[in-house]
Design a protein around this motif. Structure first.
Motif, PDB file in Angstrom:
ATOM      1  N   THR A   3       2.019   5.512  -5.113  1.00  0.00           N
ATOM      2  CA  THR A   3       1.431   5.979  -3.857  1.00  0.00           C
ATOM      3  C   THR A   3       2.448   6.710  -3.010  1.00  0.00           C
ATOM      4  N   GLN A   4       3.741   6.394  -3.171  1.00  0.00           N
ATOM      5  CA  GLN A   4       4.759   7.057  -2.375  1.00  0.00           C
ATOM      6  C   GLN A   4       4.816   8.553  -2.659  1.00  0.00           C
ATOM      7  N   GLN A   5       4.291   8.977  -3.812  1.00  0.00           N
ATOM      8  CA  GLN A   5       4.302  10.382  -4.159  1.00  0.00           C
ATOM      9  C   GLN A   5       3.172  11.138  -3.482  1.00  0.00           C
ATOM     10  N   PHE A   6       2.235  10.427  -2.877  1.00  0.00           N
ATOM     11  CA  PHE A   6       1.190  11.052  -2.106  1.00  0.00           C
ATOM     12  C   PHE A   6       1.665  11.261  -0.680  1.00  0.00           C
ATOM     13  N   HIS A   7       1.073  12.246  -0.022  1.00  0.00           N
ATOM     14  CA  HIS A   7       1.362  12.451   1.400  1.00  0.00           C
ATOM     15  C   HIS A   7       0.331  11.674   2.209  1.00  0.00           C
ATOM     16  N   TRP A   8       0.796  10.714   2.996  1.00  0.00           N
ATOM     17  CA  TRP A   8      -0.087   9.899   3.819  1.00  0.00           C
ATOM     18  C   TRP A   8      -0.177  10.491   5.218  1.00  0.00           C
ATOM     19  N   ASN A  40     -12.392  -5.114   5.532  1.00  0.00           N
ATOM     20  CA  ASN A  40     -13.372  -5.025   4.445  1.00  0.00           C
ATOM     21  C   ASN A  40     -12.780  -5.464   3.112  1.00  0.00           C
ATOM     22  N   ASN A  41     -11.448  -5.668   3.113  1.00  0.00           N
ATOM     23  CA  ASN A  41     -10.722  -6.096   1.923  1.00  0.00           C
ATOM     24  C   ASN A  41     -11.013  -5.185   0.730  1.00  0.00           C
ATOM     25  N   ARG A  42     -10.952  -3.889   0.998  1.00  0.00           N
ATOM     26  CA  ARG A  42     -11.219  -2.931  -0.062  1.00  0.00           C
ATOM     27  C   ARG A  42     -10.662  -1.557   0.283  1.00  0.00           C
ATOM     28  N   ILE A  43     -10.686  -0.675  -0.709  1.00  0.00           N
ATOM     29  CA  ILE A  43     -10.404   0.747  -0.518  1.00  0.00           C
ATOM     30  C   ILE A  43     -11.714   1.496  -0.736  1.00  0.00           C
ATOM     31  N   SER A  58      -4.441   5.800  -9.914  1.00  0.00           N
ATOM     32  CA  SER A  58      -3.275   4.906  -9.952  1.00  0.00           C
ATOM     33  C   SER A  58      -2.724   4.678  -8.557  1.00  0.00           C
ATOM     34  N   GLY A  59      -2.863   5.691  -7.674  1.00  0.00           N
ATOM     35  CA  GLY A  59      -2.426   5.513  -6.290  1.00  0.00           C
ATOM     36  C   GLY A  59      -3.228   4.441  -5.584  1.00  0.00           C
ATOM     37  N   MET A  60      -4.537   4.447  -5.779  1.00  0.00           N
ATOM     38  CA  MET A  60      -5.387   3.424  -5.164  1.00  0.00           C
ATOM     39  C   MET A  60      -5.140   2.059  -5.791  1.00  0.00           C
ATOM     40  N   GLU A  61      -4.900   2.047  -7.089  1.00  0.00           N
ATOM     41  CA  GLU A  61      -4.608   0.778  -7.775  1.00  0.00           C
ATOM     42  C   GLU A  61      -3.358   0.134  -7.185  1.00  0.00           C
ATOM     43  N   GLU A  62      -2.322   0.939  -6.969  1.00  0.00           N
ATOM     44  CA  GLU A  62      -1.082   0.397  -6.415  1.00  0.00           C
ATOM     45  C   GLU A  62      -1.298  -0.094  -4.991  1.00  0.00           C
ATOM     46  N   LEU A  63      -2.040   0.676  -4.204  1.00  0.00           N
ATOM     47  CA  LEU A  63      -2.332   0.280  -2.834  1.00  0.00           C
ATOM     48  C   LEU A  63      -3.116  -1.033  -2.794  1.00  0.00           C
ATOM     49  N   ALA A  64      -4.062  -1.173  -3.714  1.00  0.00           N
ATOM     50  CA  ALA A  64      -4.849  -2.411  -3.789  1.00  0.00           C
ATOM     51  C   ALA A  64      -3.971  -3.600  -4.166  1.00  0.00           C
ATOM     52  N   GLU A  65      -3.067  -3.394  -5.101  1.00  0.00           N
ATOM     53  CA  GLU A  65      -2.165  -4.464  -5.516  1.00  0.00           C
ATOM     54  C   GLU A  65      -1.237  -4.877  -4.376  1.00  0.00           C
ATOM     55  N   GLU A  66      -0.717  -3.899  -3.657  1.00  0.00           N
ATOM     56  CA  GLU A  66       0.210  -4.178  -2.565  1.00  0.00           C
ATOM     57  C   GLU A  66      -0.438  -4.997  -1.455  1.00  0.00           C
ATOM     58  N   LYS A 112     -11.315  -6.137  -8.172  1.00  0.00           N
ATOM     59  CA  LYS A 112      -9.992  -6.663  -8.481  1.00  0.00           C
ATOM     60  C   LYS A 112      -9.964  -8.188  -8.475  1.00  0.00           C
ATOM     61  N   ASP A 113     -11.073  -8.782  -8.070  1.00  0.00           N
ATOM     62  CA  ASP A 113     -11.178 -10.242  -7.982  1.00  0.00           C
ATOM     63  C   ASP A 113     -12.582 -10.629  -8.444  1.00  0.00           C
ATOM     64  N   ASP A 114     -12.663 -11.539  -9.403  1.00  0.00           N
ATOM     65  CA  ASP A 114     -13.957 -11.947  -9.940  1.00  0.00           C
ATOM     66  C   ASP A 114     -14.885 -12.527  -8.874  1.00  0.00           C
TER      67      ASP A 114
END
Length: 301
Positions: A3-8, A40-43, A58-66, A112-114
């Motif tokens: 995600t750091q490679q994206f411009h926020w 909302n506990n989501r993206i 992959s950017g959203m996946e990393e953000l969700a994990e963080e 990401k959570d059952d």
């Protein structure tokens, strides 16, 4: 891709943290627009820029994990679907001719959570009965004799205090900060959000909004809120009818909504108004203090 490679770039919702009304952030991830946070506990990938596929996944996946988010939800065109399916997303709903009255839109999600995947069986059973017994498409007319005494109009900045009061009374919590006058003014000034209201004299008794995407010729019909003491008079139907008229004037071709699964009244309103149901977003949004499932409806004007 990290995600750091994206411009926020945060565009609205700066630090709105008033207790139970704390909201999530709308930010740019690459050239795309996302809504995310613990509320909302989501993206929610609101607008996908084609240049961000497939890296944004992959950017959203990393953000969700963080942040420990339990769901990623996205609106995407069909050409992006293979990349999302390859990363374990599944289709929950769709809207035909969403983009410029030509290209479809797919609503895809990854849990990401059952626990977040738990199916609300009773709510779905009740909705199935409503859907089965609906006379959708047979009649678009509802009786609202008594509601005609209320004045229906497009709202302006001077109505903002009343708008926030109605939202505060109807929604204990909401996915966007509709309780905040600054947010209402900002979205109103931007022109992409149009506010509609019903008044008894000078008193605002009902509100709804249209989130308008002029370039793609679509609009989300949303934020229906009628004060409890005025319900049962088909006021939401009147608001929706006015909104559709205004959308036609703005050359909007496709309108859609995300209706609460557990709110039979609003589901009936859209079905009676000729909207088509295409799917349910499971455990998607924080409304009135709980994470709720939403039904997707659309209509071509």
């Amino acid at each position: 891709m990290k995600t750091q490679q994206f411009h926020w770039f945060r565009i609205i919702m700066n630090d709105i943290t008033e207790g139970k009304k704390m909201q999530d952030k709308i930010e740019k991830l690459g050239k795309s627009t996302i809504h995310h946070g613990k509320f909302n506990n989501r993206i929610y990938l609101m607008k996908l820029h084609p240049e961000n596929v497939p890296e944004i996944i992959s950017g959203m996946e990393e953000l969700a994990e963080e942040n420990g988010y339990s769901k990623i939800f996205a609106k995407i065109p069909p050409e992006a679907l293979p990349d999302f399916i390859s990363n374990d997303f599944s289709i929950e709903a769709f809207v035909p001719r969403f983009y410029k009255n030509k290209q479809d839109c797919l609503f895809v999600s990854k849990f990401k959570d059952d626990k977040r995947k738990k199916v609300p069986k009773n709510e779905l059973k009740n909705f199935h009965e409503l859907l089965h017994n609906s006379d959708s498409g047979k009649s678009k007319k509802l009786k609202y004799k008594h509601s005609l005494k209320y004045k229906l109009e497009k709202l302006s900045p001077e109505d903002i205090p009343a708008i926030t009061e109605v939202f505060s009374r109807v929604f204990e919590t909401y996915p966007f900060p509709v309780h905040d006058p600054k947010y209402i003014l900002e979205t109103m000034d931007e022109g992409e959000t149009q506010y509609f209201g019903l008044k008894e004299g000078s008193k605002l008794i009902g509100v709804s909004t249209a989130e308008v995407d002029i370039s793609n010729k679509n609009a989300e019909m949303t934020d229906f809120a009628v004060l409890p003491e005025y319900r049962g008079q088909n006021l939401a139907f009147r608001l929706l009818t006015k909104m559709e008229q205004e959308m036609k004037y703005n050359n909007i071709k496709t309108v859609y909504t995300m209706a609460r699964l557990k709110a039979p009244g609003m589901n009936k309103t859209f079905l009676k108004s000729g909207y088509q149901f295409t799917g349910t977003l499971l455990n998607n949004t924080n409304i009135s203090g709980n994470i709720e499932s939403l039904n997707i409806y659309y209509k071509h004007l």
